[in-house]
Motif scaffolding. Structure first.
Motif, PDB file in Angstrom:
ATOM      1  N   ASP A  33       0.852  -1.191   0.000  1.00  0.00           N
ATOM      2  CA  ASP A  33       0.000   0.000   0.000  1.00  0.00           C
ATOM      3  C   ASP A  33       0.887   1.240   0.000  1.00  0.00           C
ATOM      4  O   ASP A  33       2.049   1.175   0.412  1.00  0.00           O
ATOM      5  CB  ASP A  33      -0.850   0.058   1.284  1.00  0.00           C
ATOM      6  CG  ASP A  33      -1.626  -1.219   1.523  1.00  0.00           C
ATOM      7  OD1 ASP A  33      -2.279  -1.685   0.578  1.00  0.00           O
ATOM      8  OD2 ASP A  33      -1.574  -1.745   2.656  1.00  0.00           O
ATOM      9  N   ALA A 120     -14.727  -1.536  -0.725  1.00  0.00           N
ATOM     10  CA  ALA A 120     -13.361  -1.943  -1.093  1.00  0.00           C
ATOM     11  C   ALA A 120     -13.284  -3.446  -1.341  1.00  0.00           C
ATOM     12  O   ALA A 120     -12.619  -3.898  -2.286  1.00  0.00           O
ATOM     13  CB  ALA A 120     -12.384  -1.521   0.008  1.00  0.00           C
ATOM     14  N   GLU A 124     -12.123  -5.223  -4.807  1.00  0.00           N
ATOM     15  CA  GLU A 124     -11.026  -6.199  -4.787  1.00  0.00           C
ATOM     16  C   GLU A 124     -11.323  -7.408  -5.685  1.00  0.00           C
ATOM     17  O   GLU A 124     -10.414  -8.061  -6.193  1.00  0.00           O
ATOM     18  CB  GLU A 124     -10.806  -6.659  -3.334  1.00  0.00           C
ATOM     19  CG  GLU A 124      -9.620  -7.575  -3.161  1.00  0.00           C
ATOM     20  CD  GLU A 124      -9.375  -7.921  -1.701  1.00  0.00           C
ATOM     21  OE1 GLU A 124     -10.338  -7.896  -0.907  1.00  0.00           O
ATOM     22  OE2 GLU A 124      -8.224  -8.199  -1.350  1.00  0.00           O
ATOM     23  N   ILE A 130      -6.392  -0.358  -5.705  1.00  0.00           N
ATOM     24  CA  ILE A 130      -7.421   0.674  -5.461  1.00  0.00           C
ATOM     25  C   ILE A 130      -6.705   2.002  -5.177  1.00  0.00           C
ATOM     26  O   ILE A 130      -5.804   2.046  -4.335  1.00  0.00           O
ATOM     27  CB  ILE A 130      -8.314   0.317  -4.248  1.00  0.00           C
ATOM     28  CG1 ILE A 130      -9.101  -0.969  -4.504  1.00  0.00           C
ATOM     29  CG2 ILE A 130      -9.267   1.473  -3.895  1.00  0.00           C
ATOM     30  CD1 ILE A 130      -9.868  -1.490  -3.283  1.00  0.00           C
ATOM     31  N   LEU A 140      -8.029   5.775   4.669  1.00  0.00           N
ATOM     32  CA  LEU A 140      -7.290   4.883   3.758  1.00  0.00           C
ATOM     33  C   LEU A 140      -6.603   3.749   4.505  1.00  0.00           C
ATOM     34  O   LEU A 140      -6.422   2.662   3.967  1.00  0.00           O
ATOM     35  CB  LEU A 140      -6.298   5.705   2.920  1.00  0.00           C
ATOM     36  CG  LEU A 140      -6.877   6.238   1.602  1.00  0.00           C
ATOM     37  CD1 LEU A 140      -7.176   5.085   0.643  1.00  0.00           C
ATOM     38  CD2 LEU A 140      -8.143   7.053   1.778  1.00  0.00           C
ATOM     39  N   VAL A 143      -9.262   1.134   4.813  1.00  0.00           N
ATOM     40  CA  VAL A 143      -9.488   0.454   3.538  1.00  0.00           C
ATOM     41  C   VAL A 143      -8.361  -0.548   3.282  1.00  0.00           C
ATOM     42  O   VAL A 143      -8.599  -1.697   2.886  1.00  0.00           O
ATOM     43  CB  VAL A 143      -9.604   1.494   2.383  1.00  0.00           C
ATOM     44  CG1 VAL A 143      -9.628   0.814   1.027  1.00  0.00           C
ATOM     45  CG2 VAL A 143     -10.845   2.350   2.574  1.00  0.00           C
ATOM     46  N   ALA A 144      -7.127  -0.129   3.556  1.00  0.00           N
ATOM     47  CA  ALA A 144      -5.979  -1.022   3.333  1.00  0.00           C
ATOM     48  C   ALA A 144      -6.052  -2.252   4.240  1.00  0.00           C
ATOM     49  O   ALA A 144      -5.638  -3.344   3.848  1.00  0.00           O
ATOM     50  CB  ALA A 144      -4.676  -0.255   3.563  1.00  0.00           C
ATOM     51  N   VAL A 151      -3.471  -0.619  -1.853  1.00  0.00           N
ATOM     52  CA  VAL A 151      -4.331   0.563  -1.777  1.00  0.00           C
ATOM     53  C   VAL A 151      -3.437   1.805  -1.786  1.00  0.00           C
ATOM     54  O   VAL A 151      -2.442   1.856  -1.053  1.00  0.00           O
ATOM     55  CB  VAL A 151      -5.169   0.531  -0.478  1.00  0.00           C
ATOM     56  CG1 VAL A 151      -5.938   1.832  -0.287  1.00  0.00           C
ATOM     57  CG2 VAL A 151      -6.133  -0.652  -0.498  1.00  0.00           C
TER      58      VAL A 151
END
Ligand code: CP
Length: 337
Positions: A33, A120, A124, A130, A140, A143-144, A151
């Motif tokens: 990421d 998310a 995936e 993303i 974020l 999300v990661a 990400v």
């Protein structure tokens, strides 16, 4: 730059961790990421910049094979011209394709209340990476955590904007061939400017850097951030007047006062043009090699008369480098040979 694994509870997690450690030696970016400049070290930044330098010289037709068959999802909960367009262009110039959600609070099932994590996890299933912008700092990271694919933080509220900082640092490195022992000026909104936060984090990785911070008192860095960065060894000097700008800076990094972060618009109106980059100021205070930088958009804080100055890179070199740095990041992260 390893994706964190909280605890090892199975052989497959252990296998993944060992594989990650070995992969990290050959390509520290693979599968990673990009959430904060704090993930980087000197070696990874210089590697990225040397590869970007090479990529800039490549035949565009040959680059089209690199991400052939790959798909990126771009999800922007806040408006964008540069970050959205340059990420899209970067992915397509490497032969990949994109799924694009601009304004997802109108056009996606986020409007029905779907959580960001579920969104998310769905993306995936369709794509390999993303790229997301979100108004709330820290989103974020969540999300990661929720997905296995890489990400990339395209700006999280007043938090960070790591790929903008990387393109800014690349522009400085390309000009001066170093990232240590630099003297710079940052002007405007130090409190809310996420690009400012990422650039300071990035330059604090290298020794001997000094940055003068010019802003109205209300828009200084938060005291926590000022302390955090200063403790890393970067010298931060706060000034309140253009008279205090030192001579011969390597760069001036002007920024917009971030209207969207103000609850009281009257305060914004009072502060928005506290410091304007004028031709007169450039002629009086900038060095002959000082880079005149701005992440953009600008809304009055740089006179258009400055645009023609050969030191001004905000409309030309910076956005162009943004595309090349993002191309290199995608190439390294998705590690297509
Ligand atoms: N520099 C930058 O983040 O610009 P955009 O908001 O247009 O993406």
């Amino acid at each position: 730059m390893l994706k964190p694994i909280k605890s090892i509870t199975s052989y497959s997690q252990l296998y993944r961790l060992i594989k990650d450690i070995f992969r990290n030696f050959s390509n520290p970016f693979e599968g990673k990421d990009v959430i904060s400049l704090d993930q980087f070290d000197k070696t990874s930044i210089i590697r990225l910049f040397k590869e970007t330098e090479e990529l800039k010289k490549s035949n565009p037709k040959e680059l089209l094979e690199i991400l052939k068959g790959k798909v990126a999802a771009l999800v922007f909960f806040e408006p964008s011209t540069r970050t959205f367009s340059s990420n899209t262009a970067a992915f397509k110039r490497l032969g990949g394709q994109t799924i694009e959600h601009q304004n997802p609070l109108v056009t996606s099932s986020a409007v029905k209340g779907e959580s960001i994590e579920d969104m998310a996890k769905m993306l995936e299933q369709y794509c390999d990476v993303i790229v997301m912008r979100h108004p709330i700092k820290g989103t974020l990271e969540k999300v990661a955590e929720a997905v296995e694919i890489p990400v990339i933080n395209a700006g999280d509220g007043i938090g960070e904007h790591p790929t903008q900082a990387l393109l800014d640092m690349f522009t400085i490195w390309e000009k001066f061939k170093k990232l240590n022992g630099l003297k710079g000026l940052m002007a405007g909104d130090m409190l809310n400017g996420r690009t400012v936060h990422s650039v300071i984090r990035g330059l604090s990785i290298f020794p001997g850097n000094t940055i003068y911070l010019l802003s109205p008192k209300e828009l200084r860095l938060s005291r926590e951030e000022f302390k955090l960065y200063s403790e890393r060894g970067i010298k931060l000097i706060e000034i309140e007047s253009t008279k205090d700008i030192p001579p011969d800076c390597n760069f001036w990094y002007w920024t917009r006062v971030q209207k969207e972060r103000f609850s009281d618009k009257r305060v914004y109106e009072r502060l928005k043009l506290s410091f304007i980059l004028t031709k007169k100021l450039v002629n009086g205070k900038a060095g002959k090699n000082t880079l005149l930088m701005h992440p953009l958009p600008r809304v009055g804080e740089i006179e258009t008369a400055v645009d023609a100055d050969k030191r001004a890179v905000y409309l030309t070199t910076e956005p162009k480098n943004g595309m090349y740095v993002r191309m290199t990041l995608f190439k390294l992260i998705l590690n297509n040979k």
